[in-house]
Scaffold this motif. Structure first.
Motif, PDB file in Angstrom:
ATOM      1  N   PRO A  74      30.294  66.698  21.265  1.00  0.00           N
ATOM      2  CA  PRO A  74      29.122  66.573  20.383  1.00  0.00           C
ATOM      3  C   PRO A  74      29.225  65.371  19.437  1.00  0.00           C
ATOM      4  CG  PRO A  74      29.929  68.826  20.410  1.00  0.00           C
ATOM      5  CD  PRO A  74      30.945  68.009  21.123  1.00  0.00           C
ATOM      6  N   VAL A  75      28.103  64.704  19.278  1.00  0.00           N
ATOM      7  CA  VAL A  75      28.006  63.574  18.347  1.00  0.00           C
ATOM      8  C   VAL A  75      27.340  64.085  17.076  1.00  0.00           C
ATOM      9  CG1 VAL A  75      26.983  61.299  17.964  1.00  0.00           C
ATOM     10  CG2 VAL A  75      27.891  61.901  20.222  1.00  0.00           C
ATOM     11  N   ASN A  76      27.977  63.788  15.950  1.00  0.00           N
ATOM     12  CA  ASN A  76      27.512  64.307  14.670  1.00  0.00           C
ATOM     13  C   ASN A  76      26.790  63.185  13.906  1.00  0.00           C
ATOM     14  OD1 ASN A  76      29.212  65.580  11.724  1.00  0.00           O
ATOM     15  ND2 ASN A  76      27.218  66.079  12.534  1.00  0.00           N
ATOM     16  N   THR A  77      25.451  63.289  13.821  1.00  0.00           N
ATOM     17  CA  THR A  77      24.679  62.225  13.162  1.00  0.00           C
ATOM     18  C   THR A  77      24.062  62.722  11.860  1.00  0.00           C
ATOM     19  OG1 THR A  77      22.607  62.756  14.271  1.00  0.00           O
ATOM     20  CG2 THR A  77      24.074  61.221  15.397  1.00  0.00           C
ATOM     21  N   PHE A  78      23.756  61.778  10.988  1.00  0.00           N
ATOM     22  CA  PHE A  78      23.227  62.108   9.658  1.00  0.00           C
ATOM     23  C   PHE A  78      22.277  60.982   9.271  1.00  0.00           C
ATOM     24  CE2 PHE A  78      23.748  62.321   4.957  1.00  0.00           C
ATOM     25  CZ  PHE A  78      23.572  63.676   4.767  1.00  0.00           C
ATOM     26  N   SER A  79      21.042  61.331   8.942  1.00  0.00           N
ATOM     27  CA  SER A  79      20.144  60.243   8.517  1.00  0.00           C
ATOM     28  C   SER A  79      19.409  60.618   7.244  1.00  0.00           C
ATOM     29  CB  SER A  79      19.187  59.859   9.641  1.00  0.00           C
ATOM     30  OG  SER A  79      18.220  60.849   9.800  1.00  0.00           O
ATOM     31  N   ILE A  80      19.174  59.615   6.431  1.00  0.00           N
ATOM     32  CA  ILE A  80      18.517  59.807   5.136  1.00  0.00           C
ATOM     33  C   ILE A  80      17.273  58.927   5.134  1.00  0.00           C
ATOM     34  CG2 ILE A  80      18.810  59.628   2.642  1.00  0.00           C
ATOM     35  CD1 ILE A  80      21.778  59.347   3.038  1.00  0.00           C
ATOM     36  N   SER A  81      16.114  59.530   4.911  1.00  0.00           N
ATOM     37  CA  SER A  81      14.875  58.745   4.838  1.00  0.00           C
ATOM     38  C   SER A  81      14.318  58.824   3.423  1.00  0.00           C
ATOM     39  CB  SER A  81      13.839  59.289   5.817  1.00  0.00           C
ATOM     40  OG  SER A  81      14.325  59.144   7.125  1.00  0.00           O
ATOM     41  N   PHE A  82      13.950  57.667   2.892  1.00  0.00           N
ATOM     42  CA  PHE A  82      13.437  57.592   1.520  1.00  0.00           C
ATOM     43  C   PHE A  82      11.926  57.374   1.574  1.00  0.00           C
ATOM     44  CE2 PHE A  82      17.652  55.729   1.787  1.00  0.00           C
ATOM     45  CZ  PHE A  82      18.344  56.377   0.793  1.00  0.00           C
ATOM     46  N   SER A  83      11.177  58.140   0.780  1.00  0.00           N
ATOM     47  CA  SER A  83       9.731  57.899   0.720  1.00  0.00           C
ATOM     48  C   SER A  83       9.500  56.524   0.095  1.00  0.00           C
ATOM     49  CB  SER A  83       9.042  58.987  -0.103  1.00  0.00           C
ATOM     50  OG  SER A  83       9.351  58.814  -1.470  1.00  0.00           O
TER      51      SER A  83
END
Lengths: 288, 118
Positions: A74-83
């Protein structure tokens, strides 16, 4: 497993743990993408950006990219999106003094950032790890999450300054436009090396990707980054090897092959010269 | 071994209110000497603070409290009404934020970070 957390101010965090994924995305908000385990391949037009645990990528609002994950583990990804409002408010605060803010003086909206790979280290790494830890533990305090996100943007601005603005100044061309264009092409060269570090790549391949002659590439790369493309390739390989030594039980010869080295003994020699410890001693100390 | 920091305060009762109600840190009454009443606070894993109304040579007004997550504690204390003199800021040892007690002592919340590799 996929977890999407959207805050009341439209900031968003996505955590995913998967072996297979493929999607195209029109990015609705400025996004930072991280990978904690494995790698994710993003395509931005003709460019290929492979995100590994030692790098992160930024995509501007409105940008279109495709993402692909294919892995046995498994690949563990994390993303943060800013308004957009969050980014603009941050930009106003970052660029103005408190007095200017009180006077209501406005600076232009936040700029479009150079969409590329950046080193995932230092304060950005500490803050994102704290944020990920909180999200993994079900943290719902929006004030705290927004504070972490504010600091992630602050950290990104510093990284952008160091990796882009300061590098432009290091190039010896007199015209600003020329320096910007050269750095943009050098960025393509770095991305290519970082994304193909485990392949047999030649200087010609790198120069072709960057639309520069080999001589021009060698001279300007060294000017901007104080190292040659080959030294940068070795640095990427060693960093990825360190990560594999820390996070997997793969035997050393397999790691050596995975990072694009042909000879185990020359890898051990380079690792020891660079970090003053052998790969196996490093793995042992990491386990402790 | 625990580090003990001596801090002078105007009134122990007000200090107890500040530490317990505002900071959420339990305080314990202790007698330092025969006639010196103190309050003891466990500030972090390695630090105890001794508050006293009486003056002594060991006292300081600059107190460092170690934390594993400065931003988390900053937000928690802000939500409890603590005013910060200095919001979270980066320096070569990590991240810190500074608040004061009602008696003018400064408390630095410090999250130490190791930036070097290997």
């Amino acid at each position: 497993m996929k977890l999407v957390k959207e805050l009341s101010n439209k900031n968003k965090i996505v955590v995913e743990n998967t072996c297979e994924a493929a999607y195209s995305q029109e990015n609705a908000a400025c996004t930072l993408k991280f990978v904690f385990k494995g790698s994710e391949e993003c395509s931005l037009g003709k460019r290929k950006l492979s995100i590994y645990p030692d790098t992160f990528a930024i995509f501007n609002e409105g940008s279109s990219f495709t993402s692909r994950i294919e892995s046995i583990t498994p690949v563990n990804t994390f993303s943060i999106s800013f308004s957009q409002k969050f980014v603009n408010d941050f930009h106003q605060n970052f660029c103005n003094s408190p007095e200017q803010l009180l006077d209501g003086k406005n600076v232009p909206a936040a700029p479009l950032f150079l969409e590329s790979l950046y080193p995932f280290a230092g304060d950005m790494r500490f803050n994102v790890l704290h944020l990920k830890n909180k999200i993994d533990n079900g943290q719902v305090d929006e004030m705290l999450i927004n504070e972490y996100m504010h600091h992630c943007l602050l950290n990104y601005y510093k990284i952008y300054q160091k990796e882009y603005v300061e590098k432009i100044d290091q190039l010896s061309f007199s015209k600003t436009k020329t320096r910007e264009e050269i750095l943009r092409r050098l960025t393509l060269a770095k991305e290519f090396i970082s994304s193909n570090y485990n392949q047999k790549i030649t200087l010609e391949d790198i120069a072709n990707q960057a639309c520069l002659s080999v001589n021009h590439l060698l001279r300007t790369f060294k000017e901007a980054y104080q190292q040659s493309p080959y030294q940068f390739l070795m640095q990427v390989r060693l960093t990825r090897a360190k990560n594999l030594l820390q996070t997997t039980a793969y035997p050393l010869h397999e790691i050596v092959s995975l990072i694009g080295f042909e000879c185990t003994s020359s890898f051990i020699r380079l690792f020891k010269t660079t970090y003053h410890v052998t790969p196996l001693k490093f793995r042992k100390s990491s386990l402790n | 071994m625990n580090q003990i920091i001596h801090v002078r305060v105007g009134h122990l009762k007000d200090a107890a209110n500040f530490f317990e109600d505002r900071l959420g840190m339990p305080v314990e009454d202790v007698m330092l000497k025969e006639n010196e009443m103190c309050l003891r606070i466990k500030a972090d894993d390695a630090t105890e603070i001794l508050l006293s109304e009486q003056h002594n040579r060991r006292q300081t007004s600059q107190i460092v409290i170690l934390t594993s997550d400065c931003l988390e504690n900053y937000c928690r204390l802000k939500a409890r009404g603590v005013c910060f003199k200095k919001g979270p800021a980066y320096f070569d040892r990590g991240l810190c934020a500074v608040f004061s007690d009602p008696f003018g002592n400064d408390y630095t919340l410090l999250e130490e970070r190791t930036y070097s590799e290997i």
